[in-house]
Write an enzyme that holds these catalytic residues in place. Sequence first.
Site, PDB file in Angstrom:
ATOM      1  N   CYS A  29     -13.993   6.138  -2.434  1.00 11.01           N
ATOM      2  CA  CYS A  29     -13.504   5.254  -3.490  1.00 11.01           C
ATOM      3  C   CYS A  29     -13.073   3.906  -2.923  1.00 11.01           C
ATOM      4  CB  CYS A  29     -12.331   5.882  -4.237  1.00 11.01           C
ATOM      5  SG  CYS A  29     -12.704   7.507  -4.878  1.00 11.01           S
TER       6      CYS A  29
ATOM      7  N   CYS B 249      -8.559  -2.683   0.136  1.00 18.76           N
ATOM      8  CA  CYS B 249      -8.604  -4.120  -0.030  1.00 18.76           C
ATOM      9  C   CYS B 249      -7.201  -4.694   0.167  1.00 18.76           C
ATOM     10  CB  CYS B 249      -9.137  -4.472  -1.413  1.00 18.76           C
ATOM     11  SG  CYS B 249      -8.057  -3.940  -2.742  1.00 18.76           S
TER      12      CYS B 249
ATOM     13  N   CYS C  32      -4.634  -0.074  -7.407  1.00 17.22           N
ATOM     14  CA  CYS C  32      -3.994  -0.103  -6.088  1.00 17.22           C
ATOM     15  C   CYS C  32      -2.520   0.275  -6.197  1.00 17.22           C
ATOM     16  CB  CYS C  32      -4.092  -1.501  -5.469  1.00 17.22           C
ATOM     17  SG  CYS C  32      -5.783  -2.045  -5.194  1.00 17.22           S
TER      18      CYS C  32
ATOM     19  N   ASP D 178     -10.458   3.343  -1.052  1.00 14.22           N
ATOM     20  CA  ASP D 178      -9.006   3.246  -0.833  1.00 14.22           C
ATOM     21  C   ASP D 178      -8.482   4.555  -0.271  1.00 14.22           C
ATOM     22  OD1 ASP D 178      -8.215   0.735  -2.274  1.00 14.22           O
ATOM     23  OD2 ASP D 178      -9.018   1.830  -3.993  1.00 14.22           O
TER      24      ASP D 178
END
Lengths: 130, 406
Positions: free
Chosen positions: A37, A64, A107, A39
């Site tokens: 994914c 990110c 996030c 992350d």
Amino acid sequence: MAYSEKVLEHFKHPKNVGTLDKTKKTVGTGLVGAPECGDVMRLQIEVDESSQTIKDAKFKTFGCGSAIASSSLATEWLKGKSIEDAMKIDNMDIVEELALPPVKIHCSVLAEDAIKSAIKDYKTKNDLAD
Amino acid sequence: MSVKKIYLDNNSTTPCDPRVVEAMLPYFNDYFGNAASRSHPFGWQAEEGVDYGREQIAKLINVDPKEIIITSGATEADNLALKGVYEMYKRKGNHIITLQTEHKAVLDSCKKLEKMGADVTYLSVQRDGILDLAELEAAITDKTILVSIMWANNETGVIQPMKEIGEICAKHGVLFMSDATQAVGKIPVDPKATGVHLMAFTAHKMYGPKGVGALFVNRKNPRVKVTAQLDGGGHERGMRSGTLNVPGIVGFGTAAELARLEMDKDAERLSKLRDKLEKGLMDNLEEVYINGNVEHRMPHVTNLSFKHVEGEGLMMTFNQNIAVSSGSACTSASLEPSYVLMALGLGDDLAHSSIRFSLGRFTTEEEVDLAIDALTKGVNHMRDLSPIWEMYKEGVDLESVEWTEH
């Protein structure tokens, strides 16, 4: 897409990067997300047993800039908090603090999951009720 | 302090060559006429500029100027070719064959055609990004009217075996179209010698201006026709109405001529710089992978995956002064990683870790050196932060970890 100053600051100078000894009874580890994914967050807390407050927090994140900033911020907020208050950290608080755009809200969700998962791990290790 | 900005994203767009700009300037005011005005010198002057530009464009790809249909860019040319061929030839059949790794201008046009009754086969590619010729041939049926295969891929630079595809299409009497946006002006492209009947390309990928492109349409053996997608004054032999972008065409022509004259020199220099970039990064860093075939690819492009580093995060370490692009999901609104790299069979994790470098005519060796340095620092920074890099270093089998997909 431009990043907010706060995201850039956490990204360039992340706080509390590192690893705590996960075998210690006082350390809770949360590992959330998946490489597929894009992350993965690992967030760890070390709890002071007498006061039940978080005395240290560390993270490592694959992701990110917003994911790294979210986890860096989360560790900052966790330090000094009681377990009870740490459970109250909401992903939208992170969104607001870092001015994350809608596409980056996941996030902050991941950071909240990481916090909850680390606390759960600590509680399980110490036979504490959820 | 101002930092030097380094542009290694020439597959997205290129800067206009100053010689192109110079050629265009008179056509904004001295010769501003409408090229379709046949009755006065203002029109004649503009028409002269268009005719010359068209000749220069045609000469670059070794075709007749009459076979060049000017459009607003490659996206429009792709749309015109696919939709125009489908409308013109659908009585003969409704089947179109293309690749999963095509540009969205082709894929989305095909999706639209499916809604209109077309049957589209999206061929997969092999691990190196190249299609399987036998699979292509096997996919052709008596209903097939068109095969659309891109000349060179925008993300990986991988070049398809165009000549062999052309032979297969000729053998089965099927039209062959190519989106050659990334190839024209960079490597020799000769559609007629390759058996390509329609070909889309654009000025701004070859140091020309944005907003002007072309569709090559073969006129003889076979005579190919496309149904116009824009209605109006019947410009461009009735295939594309609209007042011609005279300065754009003049600039496109100049860019084409410069490309024709300087292509070999540019390609030779850039492939050396590209190889230096690749080698520098692979010497400095562990676990770096090249995506796509390394023999059949564009001289100025490399697509690398830096394992256990997320592409967008990596770009953030240097994107104040170095421009590249990533196949990471985080760079797209959909949160899906690059479909092109996924079609190559890369795992999601390597697709998320990819960076595309595309060098250009104005890239210097000093810039490549700076990029190697910045990328090395960036990857190391991101790996210091990466829990999966730490796990990998500790010998944890990442496949055996139970991840919480979200």
